[in-house]
Design a protein around this motif. Sequence first.
Motif, PDB file in Angstrom:
ATOM      1  N   PRO A 184      47.048 -18.207  -7.436  1.00 15.07           N
ATOM      2  CA  PRO A 184      46.227 -17.001  -7.337  1.00 15.07           C
ATOM      3  C   PRO A 184      46.126 -16.358  -8.721  1.00 15.07           C
ATOM      4  O   PRO A 184      47.123 -16.280  -9.437  1.00 15.07           O
ATOM      5  N   GLY A 185      44.928 -15.983  -9.121  1.00 14.71           N
ATOM      6  CA  GLY A 185      44.749 -15.335 -10.428  1.00 14.71           C
ATOM      7  C   GLY A 185      44.455 -16.292 -11.562  1.00 14.71           C
ATOM      8  O   GLY A 185      44.137 -15.874 -12.678  1.00 14.71           O
ATOM      9  N   CYS A 186      44.539 -17.597 -11.323  1.00 15.05           N
ATOM     10  CA  CYS A 186      44.240 -18.596 -12.372  1.00 15.05           C
ATOM     11  C   CYS A 186      42.766 -18.466 -12.787  1.00 15.05           C
ATOM     12  O   CYS A 186      41.881 -18.325 -11.933  1.00 15.05           O
ATOM     13  N   GLY A 187      42.513 -18.541 -14.086  1.00 15.14           N
ATOM     14  CA  GLY A 187      41.145 -18.426 -14.598  1.00 15.14           C
ATOM     15  C   GLY A 187      40.203 -19.505 -14.079  1.00 15.14           C
ATOM     16  O   GLY A 187      38.985 -19.306 -14.037  1.00 15.14           O
ATOM     17  N   ASN A 188      40.763 -20.632 -13.665  1.00 17.83           N
ATOM     18  CA  ASN A 188      39.909 -21.760 -13.264  1.00 17.83           C
ATOM     19  C   ASN A 188      39.087 -21.469 -11.996  1.00 17.83           C
ATOM     20  O   ASN A 188      38.030 -22.062 -11.793  1.00 17.83           O
ATOM     21  N   HIS A 189      39.572 -20.531 -11.146  1.00 16.99           N
ATOM     22  CA  HIS A 189      38.806 -20.184  -9.938  1.00 16.99           C
ATOM     23  C   HIS A 189      37.414 -19.691 -10.330  1.00 16.99           C
ATOM     24  O   HIS A 189      36.416 -20.035  -9.701  1.00 16.99           O
ATOM     25  N   ALA A 190      37.360 -18.853 -11.381  1.00 20.02           N
ATOM     26  CA  ALA A 190      36.073 -18.277 -11.810  1.00 20.02           C
ATOM     27  C   ALA A 190      35.138 -19.374 -12.320  1.00 20.02           C
ATOM     28  O   ALA A 190      33.931 -19.328 -12.093  1.00 20.02           O
ATOM     29  N   VAL A 191      35.698 -20.359 -13.005  1.00 18.06           N
ATOM     30  CA  VAL A 191      34.876 -21.452 -13.545  1.00 18.06           C
ATOM     31  C   VAL A 191      34.274 -22.250 -12.385  1.00 18.06           C
ATOM     32  O   VAL A 191      33.087 -22.600 -12.391  1.00 18.06           O
ATOM     33  N   ASN A 192      35.098 -22.496 -11.377  1.00 16.86           N
ATOM     34  CA  ASN A 192      34.633 -23.243 -10.214  1.00 16.86           C
ATOM     35  C   ASN A 192      33.494 -22.484  -9.514  1.00 16.86           C
ATOM     36  O   ASN A 192      32.454 -23.068  -9.195  1.00 16.86           O
ATOM     37  N   GLY A 224      23.798 -24.937 -19.945  1.00 18.47           N
ATOM     38  CA  GLY A 224      24.315 -26.265 -20.281  1.00 18.47           C
ATOM     39  C   GLY A 224      23.770 -27.337 -19.348  1.00 18.47           C
ATOM     40  O   GLY A 224      23.450 -28.446 -19.779  1.00 18.47           O
ATOM     41  N   LEU A 225      23.655 -27.003 -18.062  1.00 20.60           N
ATOM     42  CA  LEU A 225      23.162 -27.997 -17.098  1.00 20.60           C
ATOM     43  C   LEU A 225      21.691 -28.327 -17.339  1.00 20.60           C
ATOM     44  O   LEU A 225      21.284 -29.482 -17.198  1.00 20.60           O
ATOM     45  N   VAL A 226      20.890 -27.325 -17.713  1.00 22.52           N
ATOM     46  CA  VAL A 226      19.458 -27.618 -17.930  1.00 22.52           C
ATOM     47  C   VAL A 226      19.202 -28.215 -19.316  1.00 22.52           C
ATOM     48  O   VAL A 226      18.152 -28.799 -19.550  1.00 22.52           O
ATOM     49  N   HIS A 227      20.166 -28.088 -20.213  1.00 23.74           N
ATOM     50  CA  HIS A 227      19.998 -28.634 -21.561  1.00 23.74           C
ATOM     51  C   HIS A 227      19.927 -30.162 -21.508  1.00 23.74           C
ATOM     52  O   HIS A 227      20.703 -30.803 -20.807  1.00 23.74           O
ATOM     53  N   LYS A 228      19.035 -30.737 -22.298  1.00 18.80           N
ATOM     54  CA  LYS A 228      18.925 -32.208 -22.359  1.00 18.80           C
ATOM     55  C   LYS A 228      19.768 -32.691 -23.542  1.00 18.80           C
ATOM     56  O   LYS A 228      19.403 -32.459 -24.693  1.00 18.80           O
ATOM     57  N   GLY A 229      20.901 -33.289 -23.248  1.00 24.25           N
ATOM     58  CA  GLY A 229      21.816 -33.737 -24.296  1.00 24.25           C
ATOM     59  C   GLY A 229      23.235 -33.274 -23.963  1.00 24.25           C
ATOM     60  O   GLY A 229      23.501 -32.791 -22.855  1.00 24.25           O
ATOM     61  N   PHE A 230      24.121 -33.416 -24.925  1.00 27.17           N
ATOM     62  CA  PHE A 230      25.537 -33.084 -24.691  1.00 27.17           C
ATOM     63  C   PHE A 230      25.742 -31.572 -24.774  1.00 27.17           C
ATOM     64  O   PHE A 230      25.606 -30.977 -25.842  1.00 27.17           O
ATOM     65  N   SER A 231      26.057 -30.956 -23.633  1.00 27.65           N
ATOM     66  CA  SER A 231      26.302 -29.506 -23.650  1.00 27.65           C
ATOM     67  C   SER A 231      27.792 -29.256 -23.486  1.00 27.65           C
ATOM     68  O   SER A 231      28.451 -29.846 -22.622  1.00 27.65           O
ATOM     69  N   PHE A 232      28.299 -28.392 -24.359  1.00 24.30           N
ATOM     70  CA  PHE A 232      29.736 -28.090 -24.360  1.00 24.30           C
ATOM     71  C   PHE A 232      29.930 -26.598 -24.094  1.00 24.30           C
ATOM     72  O   PHE A 232      29.388 -25.755 -24.814  1.00 24.30           O
ATOM     73  N   ILE A 233      30.685 -26.287 -23.046  1.00 20.40           N
ATOM     74  CA  ILE A 233      30.989 -24.887 -22.753  1.00 20.40           C
ATOM     75  C   ILE A 233      32.497 -24.696 -22.842  1.00 20.40           C
ATOM     76  O   ILE A 233      33.262 -25.272 -22.067  1.00 20.40           O
ATOM     77  N   HIS A 234      32.897 -23.928 -23.845  1.00 22.13           N
ATOM     78  CA  HIS A 234      34.309 -23.621 -24.054  1.00 22.13           C
ATOM     79  C   HIS A 234      34.622 -22.351 -23.257  1.00 22.13           C
ATOM     80  O   HIS A 234      34.027 -21.307 -23.504  1.00 22.13           O
ATOM     81  N   VAL A 235      35.539 -22.485 -22.301  1.00 23.38           N
ATOM     82  CA  VAL A 235      35.866 -21.323 -21.465  1.00 23.38           C
ATOM     83  C   VAL A 235      37.322 -20.923 -21.709  1.00 23.38           C
ATOM     84  O   VAL A 235      38.229 -21.714 -21.479  1.00 23.38           O
TER      85      VAL A 235
END
Length: 281
Positions: free
Chosen positions: A16-24, A183-194
């Motif tokens: 509970p409270g882990c940042g990964n929940h928000a990413v999901n 990032g999903l609509v970008h054509k090519g390698f998209s990198f999202i640093h969270v």
Amino acid sequence: MEAADYKGKVKSSWCPGCGNHAVNTALRKAMARLGYKTHETAIVSGIGCSSRFPFFMSTYGFHSIHGRALPVAIGLKQANPKINVIAVGGDGDGLSIGGNHFIHAGRKNPNITYIMMDNEIYALTKGQCSPTSRIGTTTKCNPYAWTADRINPVLMALSFNASYVARSYSGDIQQLEELIYGGLVHKGFSFIHVISPCVQYNKVSSFEKIKELVRNLPENHDTSDRANAMKYAFAPEGLYTGVFYESIRPTYEERYQDVISKAKQIAGENYTIDDVIKQFK
Ligand SMILES: Cc1ncc(C[n+]2csc(CCOP(=O)(O)OP(=O)(O)O)c2C)c(N)n1
Ligand code: SF4
Ligand SMILES: [Mg+2]
């Protein structure tokens, strides 16, 4: 599709409270906006807390081996370019053991999205320092102080010309969704640093601390200017978030199709693997 439709049958095992929940949540919302079909989407990960991600989704998934999310994701996309391929993982997975793959993925420009959940620690293995841990950090493994300088993942991605580079943090789910959508609509390698705090093993980079540091990139930031993007990535005054850089160039899959066409022109349409083997007999 609604965001909830992308939830997998496996109940999340993140604390509970882990940042990964928000990413999901942000990823599922972005996918719903695009109407992604579960049978046309694959989430690929390495090993780590963050890499458990595919289990919690209703799409196809591949929980690969430590540091190998990107080569598996690139291979999948190359084999079937119609699939939406999203690679996910942690700072340890993507910058220690998988650091080499990160560099070369950016250079090749496969049409995939890579989301790195950076909690500045190896969480799954109970809190060893990672390439993004702050100097001086103490853990059970480093009771006195961590002594190595940090890697800056955004600066790194810009240096090898990843074609979409963005940063967000788990405390701002709306921005996170926008940047992942981009990032999903970008054509090519998209990198999202969270920046995605671990509430269990990293007491230094907490949500409160990161909230003090983050600030939006200026509204007039020119996302086609890579050198300027590097300046913001490097900024000692805080952690900028937003889209740093975006450019369009042929993808790996397109370049690969060119190679296939040229090979067919030279060797002929009916040239097969058996013909190749015959040459060595
Ligand atoms: C080849 C290999 N080396 C080491 C490990 C041990 N190991 C598992 S997860 C991990 C690091 C996880 O850190 P990170 O990728 O940041 O993910 P987090 O748990 O923080 O989300 C390590 C070193 C492994 N599973 N396989
Ligand atoms: S140990 Fe840390 S990274 Fe792992 S699930 Fe818990 S809060 Fe998240
Ligand atoms: Mg980590």
